[in-house]
Design an enzyme around this catalytic site. Structure first.
Site, PDB file in Angstrom:
ATOM      1  N   GLN A  58      -4.119  -1.779   9.826  1.00 18.73           N
ATOM      2  CA  GLN A  58      -4.118  -2.984   9.151  1.00 18.73           C
ATOM      3  C   GLN A  58      -4.686  -4.267   9.993  1.00 18.73           C
ATOM      4  O   GLN A  58      -4.628  -4.372  11.181  1.00 18.73           O
ATOM      5  CB  GLN A  58      -2.678  -3.424   9.004  1.00 18.73           C
ATOM      6  CG  GLN A  58      -2.455  -4.749   7.946  1.00 18.73           C
ATOM      7  CD  GLN A  58      -3.210  -4.715   6.688  1.00 18.73           C
ATOM      8  OE1 GLN A  58      -3.262  -3.801   5.813  1.00 18.73           O
ATOM      9  NE2 GLN A  58      -3.982  -5.646   6.393  1.00 18.73           N
TER      10      GLN A  58
ATOM     11  N   LYS B 215       0.701  -1.187  -0.065  1.00 22.26           N
ATOM     12  CA  LYS B 215       0.000  -0.222   0.021  1.00 22.26           C
ATOM     13  C   LYS B 215       0.839   1.318  -0.074  1.00 22.26           C
ATOM     14  O   LYS B 215       0.619   2.177  -0.799  1.00 22.26           O
ATOM     15  CB  LYS B 215      -0.856   0.132   1.155  1.00 22.26           C
ATOM     16  CG  LYS B 215      -2.040  -1.074   1.069  1.00 22.26           C
ATOM     17  CD  LYS B 215      -2.774  -1.268   2.258  1.00 22.26           C
ATOM     18  CE  LYS B 215      -3.770  -2.483   2.050  1.00 22.26           C
ATOM     19  NZ  LYS B 215      -4.357  -3.009   3.440  1.00 22.26           N
TER      20      LYS B 215
ATOM     21  N   ASP C 199     -11.168   2.694   4.637  1.00 20.68           N
ATOM     22  CA  ASP C 199     -11.517   1.403   4.606  1.00 20.68           C
ATOM     23  C   ASP C 199     -13.018   1.239   4.609  1.00 20.68           C
ATOM     24  O   ASP C 199     -13.604   0.267   4.425  1.00 20.68           O
ATOM     25  CB  ASP C 199     -10.848   0.656   6.000  1.00 20.68           C
ATOM     26  CG  ASP C 199      -9.696  -0.127   5.527  1.00 20.68           C
ATOM     27  OD1 ASP C 199      -9.592  -0.449   4.491  1.00 20.68           O
ATOM     28  OD2 ASP C 199      -8.977  -0.541   6.441  1.00 20.68           O
TER      29      ASP C 199
END
Lengths: 290, 290
Positions: free
Chosen positions: B95, B51, B118
């Site tokens: 994460q 990422k 997200d």
């Protein structure tokens, strides 16, 4: 074929509520509901009055606040803020629909989510999706779940078809049915569904929430299905003194003989909605009093 | 039969992103993404690095913050608060999964919803359900929607079956497919579904998000279906140097010949997820800069 008596199931729910109200009273707590109405829509007036009346019967505290049809957004927001701050009020409900100049979404977002007994605040919407039981479930779909339970059918692994994708009924209904514990296989169908009859015929449990009178006919229903009719439609009926009658989304006469169980209109989902409103208000009072 | 090349579609999305980044740069704005990792899980390290690397390639600002595996909840929350306040950071991603002593839900709720790229914050969950386009859609289902669009099939009136009811893929996927404009008839199936193969065979569009290697075999798939495989499973493979290979939830070899279009694993949904993360970060930067 069994007709599910919504009035009788609602009485059961209200009897459970009465027990909880007794327990809360022993702790010095009286659950309180505020119902806010903007304008003079006759149907809304009837709904609001019946909610306030039910509070009285149950020994709940209630406030009915009526604003003029030309009340401003800010006037309504001020009322909501005052109710948010009122410790005697645990549940707040703004009767829908408000007049068109009111931004209803903004009003819903202004309600303290812990007092949002309608379950329409985004925080409660998210809790429903996230399967967080601390949130408020909208009264009508919660009532439908109870009716399904009373029909004796298990939702686990059952094929459920929800016709309608509204935020008030269709979507929350789908979430309740697919959630862990309910475990139904859920299909959401709607106005753009191809061959809606065939999709509905798969259903062990069929929820009709479309708002079109008697649209669900016998060819939409599998033998032995459980049918929950959320529709409340006024149709012209010259033979009635009022000039109309209430009918559901389901053509009851022709569908009922095929069903394992079916809810009538009126007397099915309708009485459950107000019973679940009482139940949500009690839940809110418990939340507020730890 | 067409294999949908996820890498190629992801490149298209990234090319669109590059245009937007250029426009933002002209206005003096560089979108910034912060990626927070707790602990040293090797798979998570790979995801986080890829990422951050993609941000570098795209000319985005990024911060990588690694906390020790024994970092406390409060230490992690403090990092999130600092990132919420950092005007150079528009997107924040913690994460998943964090170590078991961390309350992940609390962390997600602590992220400013306007930086929640997200799409897991309750406010964004609600916006998805309420069809409010100002929210962030989780990257993987958003990527799946784009892959479906690229397959050339129209979702309107199509039968879509989503296998899996997780908050990360299954539920948001169902919402995206049933929303106005997409207009699919959507079934959510899961581990408790009876005769899953028969339910899946109805699908014009089949989304597999179960996390069980090659569970969806040819008998689950209708001729001419579009199949989107969200699964990324490691299975033992002695013939590989690594000792394993990656496989999806779909038995590709036997299913592919029946399909109108299908995504492979790897190289299908995977590359889309990171492309949509870039896209969400740009959206967040635009939101923050009016």
């Amino acid at each position: 074929m069994m007709t599910i008596d919504g009035k009788q199931v609602a009485e059961k729910v209200l009897a459970e509520c009465a027990e909880e109200i007794k327990a809360l009273a022993a702790a010095g707590v009286t659950p309180g509901l505020a119902v806010v109405l903007v304008g003079e829509d006759p149907a809304s007036q009837v709904y609001v009055s019946s909610k306030v009346k039910k509070c009285g019967e149950m020994g709940l505290h209630s406030r009915k606040i009526v604003l003029a049809a030309d009340a401003t957004q800010e006037e309504l927001m001020a009322v909501v803020r005052e109710l948010n701050a009122d410790p005697a009020i645990h549940g707040i409900l703004v009767q829908s629909p408000p007049p068109p100049h009111i931004d209803e979404d903004a009003v819903v977002r202004a309600i303290d989510p812990r007092k949002d007994v309608d379950g329409f605040h985004p925080e409660n919407v998210a809790k429903l999706v996230l399967e967080d039981p601390s949130g408020f479930v909208p009264c009508t779909p919660a009532g439908c779940m109870r009716l399904i339970a009373e029909s004796g059918i298990s939702t686990v692994g059952a094929e459920a078809v929800v016709v309608g994708r509204s935020m008030i009924v269709g979507k929350p209904m789908a979430h309740l049915l697919v959630a862990k514990g309910s475990d139904a296989t859920v299909t959401i169908a709607h106005s753009r569904t191809r061959d809606l009859a065939a999709v509905c015929r798969r259903a062990d449990i069929l929820i009709a929430a479309v708002g079109r009178p008697e649209m669900i006919t016998a060819d939409f229903v599998k033998d032995g299905a459980v049918v929950i009719d959320v529709g409340i439609n006024r149709v012209k009926d010259e033979s009635r003194k009022s000039g109309y009658r209430l009918t559901g989304d389901v053509a009851f006469e022709e569908v009922a003989p095929k069903c394992r169980a079916i809810t009538p209109v009126p007397g099915g989902v309708g009485p459950m909605t107000i019973a679940l409103l009482m139940s949500n208000t009690i839940k809110a009072a418990k939340l507020a009093n730890g």
